[in-house]
Design an enzyme around this catalytic site. Structure first.
Site, short mmCIF file in Angstrom:
data_model
loop_
_atom_site.label_atom_id
_atom_site.label_comp_id
_atom_site.label_asym_id
_atom_site.label_seq_id
_atom_site.Cartn_x
_atom_site.Cartn_y
_atom_site.Cartn_z
N VAL A 105 -1.26 4.63 -6.96
CA VAL A 105 -1.23 5.59 -5.87
C VAL A 105 -0.08 6.59 -6.07
O VAL A 105 0.99 6.23 -6.57
CB VAL A 105 -1.07 4.89 -4.51
CG1 VAL A 105 -2.31 4.09 -4.16
CG2 VAL A 105 0.15 3.99 -4.49
N ASN A 145 1.22 -4.17 -4.32
CA ASN A 145 2.15 -3.56 -5.28
C ASN A 145 2.28 -2.05 -5.00
O ASN A 145 1.28 -1.33 -5.04
CB ASN A 145 1.65 -3.78 -6.70
CG ASN A 145 2.68 -3.42 -7.75
OD1 ASN A 145 3.43 -2.46 -7.60
ND2 ASN A 145 2.73 -4.21 -8.81
N VAL A 147 3.27 0.38 -6.77
CA VAL A 147 2.89 1.29 -7.85
C VAL A 147 1.43 1.10 -8.28
O VAL A 147 0.98 1.74 -9.23
CB VAL A 147 3.82 1.12 -9.08
CG1 VAL A 147 5.25 1.43 -8.74
CG2 VAL A 147 3.68 -0.27 -9.69
N GLU A 148 0.72 0.23 -7.57
CA GLU A 148 -0.71 0.07 -7.85
C GLU A 148 -1.54 0.62 -6.69
O GLU A 148 -1.93 1.78 -6.69
CB GLU A 148 -1.03 -1.40 -8.15
CG GLU A 148 -0.39 -1.88 -9.46
CD GLU A 148 -0.82 -3.26 -9.86
OE1 GLU A 148 -2.04 -3.50 -10.01
OE2 GLU A 148 0.07 -4.15 -10.01
N MET A 149 -1.76 -0.22 -5.66
CA MET A 149 -2.55 0.25 -4.52
C MET A 149 -1.70 0.53 -3.28
O MET A 149 -2.11 1.26 -2.39
CB MET A 149 -3.65 -0.75 -4.22
CG MET A 149 -4.54 -1.04 -5.43
SD MET A 149 -5.82 -2.26 -5.15
CE MET A 149 -7.19 -1.19 -4.74
#
Length: 333
Positions: A105, A145, A147-149
């Protein structure tokens, strides 16, 4: 005679270990309390030797599978509605995303290569550092997370409730409708169905001598003889143990920047230790290693042979092994 005897005994012990591990993994109580009408079961076949065939799916709950597929491909699971599970795990293209590290994201850049989701149900742990015990626990990690979702379940549930299609699908399966437990159940069921049986290597180890070409047979002999099977064995040809990168000889420094499992265990003995990756569909899952820093499989093979086995491969060795790896490709059923 002695070497052959030792190899036979070792292979037999590995088969027993694989069977016991499989039983423990797939007969364990489902960590999710929601009951599926049809539990996911596999038709395991045991063969002599360190590599075991991918099983066919004996049964799976299609309604939960279909809901999980929809969730897996939905960007509603991310904070800004831009990232889905499928963004990093392209099921039709090897189960990863083809990048060195994934983009999350807001354009956030990850630090590790996206592992394939295909056949991940047969891994003994999830993620490169093995921090999750199973698929249910793994499904939660990327959602939280940043830096992921970068999301959370209360936000996701509210967004899903605004979708008539999702609301109706959840009500049909869960009396309580949309819940964290039901979301995880659906994702897990979908991922349990992402298996690729009947690869050429599976047909070969089950007795079909014509399943491999002559070059692939040479590659298989070298794969066993060089000792690759000491780490890459079992149902997933890997994914069932930890190993330190650069175990015997040096490896490129860019592979040692990540401290591996020691980041979560805080134990120096776990520095540069990672879960051994599966070699299933390996030709479709580049770039390679935990940080995706090696672009080609032939380079990855040479690095592993030198660092893990202390062997300097000839060009013929590399080509024979690469040919064998074609036989590790399977298709979703």
């Amino acid at each position: 005679m002695t070497h052959r005897y030792l190899y036979t005994i070792t292979s037999a012990l590995l088969v027993v270990l694989v069977i016991l591990t499989a039983y423990a993994l797939y007969q364990a109580e489902d960590p999710i309390s929601l009951k599926r009408k049809t539990p996911t079961e596999y038709d395991f076949v045991s063969v002599s030797g360190p590599i075991q065939p991918i099983p066919h799916i004996k049964s799976i709950d299609k309604q939960w599978f279909d809901l999980g597929k929809a969730l897996f491909n939905s960007t509603l699971l991310s904070k800004d509605n831009t990232v889905s599970c499928a963004s990093c795990h392209l099921v039709s293209q090897g189960g990863d995303d083809g990048f060195p590290v994934s983009i999350g994201v807001g354009g956030s850049v990850g630090v590790r290569n996206s592992p394939t989701i295909l056949n991940s149900v047969f891994n003994f742990r999830q993620f490169w550092d093995g921090r999750s015990a199973g698929l249910a626990e793994q499904a939660v990690g990327p959602i939280h997370n940043p830096v992921e979702m970068g999301s959370n379940f209360p936000e996701i549930i509210q967004k899903l409730k605004q979708s008539n299609a999702f609301a109706q699908a959840f009500r049909a399966l869960n009396p309580n409708g949309i819940s964290q437990e039901a979301i995880i159940q659906a994702l897990v069921t979908f991922e349990e169905g992402l298996v690729t049986p009947d690869a050429a290597i599976d047909r070969f180890i089950k007795g079909d001598e014509n399943a491999l070409s002559l070059q692939q047979k040479r590659g298989f002999e070298k794969f066993v003889g060089f000792g690759c099977v000491s780490c890459h064995q079992g149902v997933n040809i890997g994914g069932n143990l930890y190993q330190r990168i650069g175990r015997i000889d040096s490896v490129p420094s860019h592979l040692l920047e990540d401290k591996g499992r020691s980041v979560i265990t805080n134990n120096v003995i776990d520095e540069h230790v990672f879960k051994v990756p599966s070699l299933r569909n390996i030709k479709r899952t580049g770039p390679y290693f935990h940080n995706g820093s090696v672009a080609t499989l032939d380079e990855a093979v040479r690095i592993m042979a030198q660092g893990q086995l202390g062997i300097n491969l000839t060009e013929q060795d590399v080509q024979d092994l690469l040919s064998l790896f074609d036989a590790f490709n399977g298709e979703l059923h």
